[in-house]
Design an enzyme around this catalytic site. Structure first.
Site, mmCIF file in Angstrom:
data_model
loop_
_atom_site.group_PDB
_atom_site.id
_atom_site.type_symbol
_atom_site.label_atom_id
_atom_site.label_comp_id
_atom_site.label_asym_id
_atom_site.label_seq_id
_atom_site.Cartn_x
_atom_site.Cartn_y
_atom_site.Cartn_z
ATOM 1 C CG ASP A 25 -4.949 60.486 -53.861
ATOM 2 O OD1 ASP A 25 -4.365 59.377 -53.954
ATOM 3 O OD2 ASP A 25 -5.794 60.709 -52.989
ATOM 4 C CD GLU A 43 -12.953 62.577 -54.920
ATOM 5 O OE1 GLU A 43 -11.793 62.981 -54.766
ATOM 6 O OE2 GLU A 43 -13.354 61.493 -54.462
ATOM 7 C CE1 TYR A 62 -7.769 61.625 -56.539
ATOM 8 C CE2 TYR A 62 -8.742 63.785 -56.102
ATOM 9 C CZ TYR A 62 -8.629 62.436 -55.811
ATOM 10 O OH TYR A 62 -9.384 61.892 -54.823
ATOM 11 C CB CYS A 107 3.808 44.826 -51.548
ATOM 12 S SG CYS A 107 4.638 46.364 -51.177
ATOM 13 C CB CYS A 134 2.979 45.063 -44.522
ATOM 14 S SG CYS A 134 3.784 46.600 -45.012
HETATM 15 FE FE1 SF4 Z 1 2.701 47.168 -47.031
HETATM 16 FE FE2 SF4 Z 1 3.043 47.099 -49.636
HETATM 17 FE FE3 SF4 Z 1 0.621 46.810 -48.627
HETATM 18 FE FE4 SF4 Z 1 1.787 49.150 -48.545
HETATM 19 S S1 SF4 Z 1 1.179 48.054 -50.368
HETATM 20 S S2 SF4 Z 1 0.711 48.146 -46.839
HETATM 21 S S3 SF4 Z 1 3.902 48.584 -48.229
HETATM 22 S S4 SF4 Z 1 2.318 45.437 -48.328
#
Ligand code: SF4
Length: 343
Positions: A132, A33, A114, A202, A193
């Site tokens: 982080d 770390e 952290y 998301c 994504c």
């Molecule tokens: Fe895409 Fe959202 Fe997943 Fe990030 S968290 S890869 S922006 S779907």
């Protein structure tokens, strides 16, 4: 719960890393770390392996001279981390046990929220979050959070949300999964994504505006800094100077960034070597190394330099020097290696 989706993804996709063990080890987790802060995994791997060879236990690290610790850290940058790690190792070795909770890790030199959260969750299984750069990126996109992530209100919100997501059964794996997602999938540019376990949850992806998160930092204009270094050669050895303890890059060795006369040395200038480029924070450094042949004199303390030594190129690589000095050494080593060998 969305945490389980991420854990399932992590179980299939996590990278095998030498500090990710079946039974986590507090010492290895701690060292990794410290090394991983501001540094990519690929860069850390050889340093971690060497560190473990040289200092296999916290007791070995505690009893090593500081110069040895810095030597093995040399090239990773941020040397205050290595010094604090060494100080903390002495405290732990004296006590005889590792801290047993995040709050106790926080008491050690150089350990912030952290690192304490990461070590306590991974090595001790404590249900605490980590935030982080990778986590900030993932969470600001997941929850569509705008604003400066360094501002107090957003920072607090991110820690709270991260804390709500951490499951009680696998906190360490979850935190590593979140950081791994940020490193491999939810990347700064072109996030993948389509393979993300949170694509249906998301908010940024659903709104089609992932690129808006996290809110970009206002750029501070970069500053160009021009410096020089004297590479003074005497019988195949180079003069290295050590910075004093209270100076920037304390106790590190480097080619003196002064003319030979300023060190009270007489030397004949031979030539300039190619400029070395180096960036630290918002400073773009251009260092011109000048090669000199030693004539006479004994270097005297001056400015930030308190000590000197003459050292061969082969030994130079093992000295605790800054990343910028490493670049110069690499340049001169490759030139020496290209020279035709005498028959
Ligand atoms: Fe895409 Fe959202 Fe997943 Fe990030 S968290 S890869 S922006 S779907």
């Amino acid at each position: 719960m969305i945490s389980n989706l991420l854990l399932r993804w992590y179980d299939k996709n996590r990278r095998a890393l030498p500090w990710r063990l079946q039974k986590p080890d507090p010492y290895k987790t701690w060292i990794s770390e410290m090394m991983l802060q501001q540094t990519q995994v690929e860069t850390v791997l050889p340093y971690f392996a060497r560190f473990m060879r040289e200092f296999p236990t916290v007791a070995d690290l505690a009893k090593a001279p500081e110069a040895e610790v810095l030597k093995n850290w040399s090239g990773l940058g941020y040397y205050a981390r290595a010094r604090n790690l060494h100080k903390a190792a002495k405290i732990v070795a004296k006590k005889g046990t590792f801290p047993s909770a995040m709050v106790e890790w926080l008491e050690l030199p150089g350990i912030g929220a952290y690192s304490a959260g990461a070590i306590a969750s991974i090595a001790l299984g404590e249900k605490v979050p980590v935030v982080d750069g990778n986590v900030i990126r993932v969470l600001t996109r997941l929850f569509a959070l705008q604003g400066d992530p360094k501002s107090k209100p957003l920072k607090e919100k991110l820690w709270r949300l991260a804390g709500e997501l951490v499951p009680a059964n696998r906190p360490g794996d979850f935190n590593q999964a979140l950081m791994e997602l940020g490193a491999l999938v939810c990347t700064p540019k072109d996030p993948k994504c389509g393979v993300c376990p949170w694509q249906k949850e998301c908010k940024a992806r659903l709104a089609g505006n992932v690129a808006l998160y996290p809110t970009p930092k206002e750029k501070t204009p970069s500053q160009k800094v021009l410096i020089m270094a004297s590479l003074i050669q005497k019988n195949g050895a180079y003069l290295l100077a050590r910075r004093g303890e209270k100076k920037h890059l304390q106790s590190m060795w480097e080619f003196p960034q002064m003319l030979p006369e300023a060190l009270q040395i007489k030397a004949k200038r031979e030539k300039s070597l190619p400029i070395v480029h180096h960036a630290i924070m918002n400073r773009r450094i251009q260092l011109t190394p000048h090669l000199y042949k030693y004539v006479s004199g004994k270097p005297k303390p001056n400015g930030c330099y308190v000590d000197y030594c003459w050292i061969s190129l082969r030994e130079l690589r093992n000295y605790p020097t800054s990343s910028m000095n490493h670049k110069i050494i690499k340049d001169i080593s490759s030139k020496e290696n290209r020279r035709p060998k005498a028959l």
